[in-house]
Design an enzyme around this catalytic site. Structure first.
Site, PDB file in Angstrom:
ATOM      1  N   ARG A  56       3.886 -29.879 -11.374  1.00 27.44           N
ATOM      2  CA  ARG A  56       4.597 -28.530 -11.428  1.00 27.44           C
ATOM      3  C   ARG A  56       4.950 -27.734 -12.449  1.00 27.44           C
ATOM      4  O   ARG A  56       4.996 -26.510 -12.903  1.00 27.44           O
ATOM      5  CB  ARG A  56       5.738 -28.115 -10.007  1.00 27.44           C
ATOM      6  CG  ARG A  56       5.992 -27.070 -10.591  1.00 27.44           C
ATOM      7  CD  ARG A  56       7.017 -26.693  -9.326  1.00 27.44           C
ATOM      8  NE  ARG A  56       7.775 -27.787  -8.447  1.00 27.44           N
ATOM      9  CZ  ARG A  56       8.896 -28.367  -9.000  1.00 27.44           C
ATOM     10  NH1 ARG A  56       9.145 -27.815  -9.638  1.00 27.44           N
ATOM     11  NH2 ARG A  56       9.344 -30.187  -8.513  1.00 27.44           N
ATOM     12  N   TYR A 108      -0.490  -1.532  -5.820  1.00 23.48           N
ATOM     13  CA  TYR A 108      -1.293  -2.318  -4.729  1.00 23.48           C
ATOM     14  C   TYR A 108      -0.322  -2.552  -3.468  1.00 23.48           C
ATOM     15  O   TYR A 108       1.394  -2.644  -3.666  1.00 23.48           O
ATOM     16  CB  TYR A 108      -1.983  -3.566  -5.406  1.00 23.48           C
ATOM     17  CG  TYR A 108      -2.009  -4.653  -3.884  1.00 23.48           C
ATOM     18  CD1 TYR A 108      -3.094  -4.586  -2.992  1.00 23.48           C
ATOM     19  CD2 TYR A 108      -1.443  -6.122  -4.332  1.00 23.48           C
ATOM     20  CE1 TYR A 108      -3.146  -5.205  -1.840  1.00 23.48           C
ATOM     21  CE2 TYR A 108      -1.848  -6.690  -3.204  1.00 23.48           C
ATOM     22  CZ  TYR A 108      -2.710  -6.398  -2.372  1.00 23.48           C
ATOM     23  OH  TYR A 108      -2.828  -7.487  -1.119  1.00 23.48           O
ATOM     24  N   ASP A 180       0.447  -4.306 -14.691  1.00 23.68           N
ATOM     25  CA  ASP A 180      -0.461  -4.988 -13.794  1.00 23.68           C
ATOM     26  C   ASP A 180      -2.021  -3.954 -14.632  1.00 23.68           C
ATOM     27  O   ASP A 180      -2.597  -2.859 -14.116  1.00 23.68           O
ATOM     28  CB  ASP A 180      -0.328  -4.794 -12.329  1.00 23.68           C
ATOM     29  CG  ASP A 180      -1.824  -5.147 -11.578  1.00 23.68           C
ATOM     30  OD1 ASP A 180      -2.733  -5.219 -11.648  1.00 23.68           O
ATOM     31  OD2 ASP A 180      -1.406  -5.329 -10.150  1.00 23.68           O
ATOM     32  N   LYS A 205      -9.385 -11.686  -8.948  1.00 21.01           N
ATOM     33  CA  LYS A 205     -10.706 -10.479  -8.829  1.00 21.01           C
ATOM     34  C   LYS A 205     -11.391 -10.042 -10.102  1.00 21.01           C
ATOM     35  O   LYS A 205     -12.034 -10.820 -10.224  1.00 21.01           O
ATOM     36  CB  LYS A 205      -9.206  -8.641  -8.909  1.00 21.01           C
ATOM     37  CG  LYS A 205      -8.128  -8.788  -8.382  1.00 21.01           C
ATOM     38  CD  LYS A 205      -8.887  -8.529  -6.549  1.00 21.01           C
ATOM     39  CE  LYS A 205      -8.211  -8.289  -5.501  1.00 21.01           C
ATOM     40  NZ  LYS A 205      -6.909  -9.192  -5.015  1.00 21.01           N
TER      41      LYS A 205
END
Ligand SMILES: Cc1ncc(COP(=O)(O)O)c(C=O)c1O
Length: 388
Positions: A56, A108, A180, A205
């Protein structure tokens, strides 16, 4: 915390895309970063290890991706997450109850939903403004403003924010400037050069580019932010698995080859659509009729493959969506394949209808993600969908 290899910054973009953050595997010399499928690492003694304890916290495949994208954005540190939303949620954990964040009003739909439906209940305060006008961002800042978050170009209205102007405002307000950069990618736009403190992506994306994984990543030059993000990444644990990290890393190797094709295909399709339907109905920053075309030319090196079109009604939108043969009706964007979507019922369904209408995300709006297929085939598809 993950830090770039400084020598990677000497290379040009395409070389960075292929090599940055990656070195031949020390065990075998493998040229491609192995997928380290392990949850833990054997230690020689208490406090004696090879720098890895539990996956992790650190995984070598993930680290290669983090270094790679950080180098592409001109950053120093990178932190990968299990999705773009997981990345944003972790970024927001840098702030505390009572902090105020100025956010672009067109972002978004999932970004708005996270802030409006979840994080405000934890005491974070958000003001949503039209960031096309930098003065509105300045006017929205308050003594407790700790961050300014924008998307440019936005999803799905393809609106731009003047990065340099908002960078100055953020500096004056002593607020973390978060961008972003999913739509533009570092190939076309590098927000850190304009004063951004943090850049993040949905790696799902363009960075991955093959529609075969979900992921997110944030990068920064600032050590203080990196220390916080390193802690949050491990403490909150929204980390990607090694296979998804590897898929994203494989994707970035061809980013510099794919983006020019998305861009040239986008320009051709947008020009035909604007000619046929009228410039006021076609939103693409590469069109001279786009109200922010000059800003796009100033802060972006290309315009990309995202186009939005106003069809006038849901019925008209649905009728045309059904006719496409090469473009597939699906959520998401930025893959090698061309997609078409209906933001009001898909990506932005979580935005309340009155808010959507006020922003311009109408029932008639459709959004195209031009892939990297042959432009003639894409154009033929568009022509038959709009003329037959
Ligand atoms: C601009 C933008 N940012 C963030 C996200 C969220 O990313 P993810 O779907 O990887 O969680 C999306 C998803 O569509 C997006 O388009």
């Amino acid at each position: 915390m993950t830090r770039i290899f400084d020598e990677d910054l000497k290379a040009g973009f395409g070389t960075r895309a292929i090599h940055a953050g990656q070195r031949p595997d020390p065990l075998s010399g493998a040229i491609m970063t192995p997928i380290y499928t392990t949850s833990t690492y054997v230690q020689e003694g208490l406090g004696e290890n090879k720098g890895y304890e539990y996956a992790r916290g650190k995984n070598p495949t993930r680290e290669a991706l983090e270094r790679n994208v950080a180098a592409l954005e001109g950053a120093v540190h990178g932190f990968a997450f299990s999705s773009g939303m997981g990345c944003l949620d972790s970024l927001m954990k840098m702030f505390r109850a009572g902090d105020h964040i100025v956010c672009g009003e067109n972002v978004y739909g999932g970004t708005f939903r996270l802030f409006d439906k979840i994080l405000q209940h934890f005491g974070l305060e958000f003001t949503f403004v039209d960031t096309r006008d930098a003065q509105r961002v300045a006017d929205a800042c308050k003594p407790n403003t700790k961050a300014i978050l924008i998307e440019t170009p936005t999803n799905p209205l393809i609106r731009l924010t003047d990065l340099a102007a908002v960078g100055e405002i953020a500096k004056k307000a002593n607020a973390v400037f978060i961008v972003d950069n999913t739509f533009a990618t570092p190939f076309f736009q590098r927000p850190l050069d304009y004063g951004a403190d943090v850049v993040y992506h949905s790696t799902t994306k363009y960075l991955n580019g093959h529609s075969d994984m979900i992921g997110g990543i944030c990068v920064t030059k600032r050590d203080d932010i990196a220390e916080k993000m390193q802690f949050i990444q491990n403490a909150a644990g929204a980390v990607p698995g090694p296979f998804d990290s590897w898929l994203a890393l494989r994707g970035t190797k061809t980013l510099h080859l794919r983006m020019p094709r998305h861009d040239s295909n986008g320009r051709v399709i947008a020009a035909w659509l604007a000619d046929r339907l009228g410039h006021e109905r076609v939103i693409y920053p590469g069109l001279e009729s786009h109200p922010q075309h000059e800003l796009a030319k100033r802060q972006m090196k290309g315009f990309g493959g995202m186009i939005s079109i106003e069809m006038g009604s849901k019925e008209k939108a649905n009728a045309v969506l059904k006719k496409f043969r090469v473009f597939s009706l699906a959520e998401s964007l930025g893959g090698v394949e061309s997609l078409i979507s209906h933001p009001a019922s898909m990506t932005h369904a979580s935005v309340p209808i009155d808010r959507r209408e006020q922003l311009g995300i109408t029932e008639g709006l459709i959004r195209m993600s031009c892939g990297v297929e042959e432009v003639d085939d894409l154009l033929d598809d568009v022509v038959q969908a709009f003329t037959k």
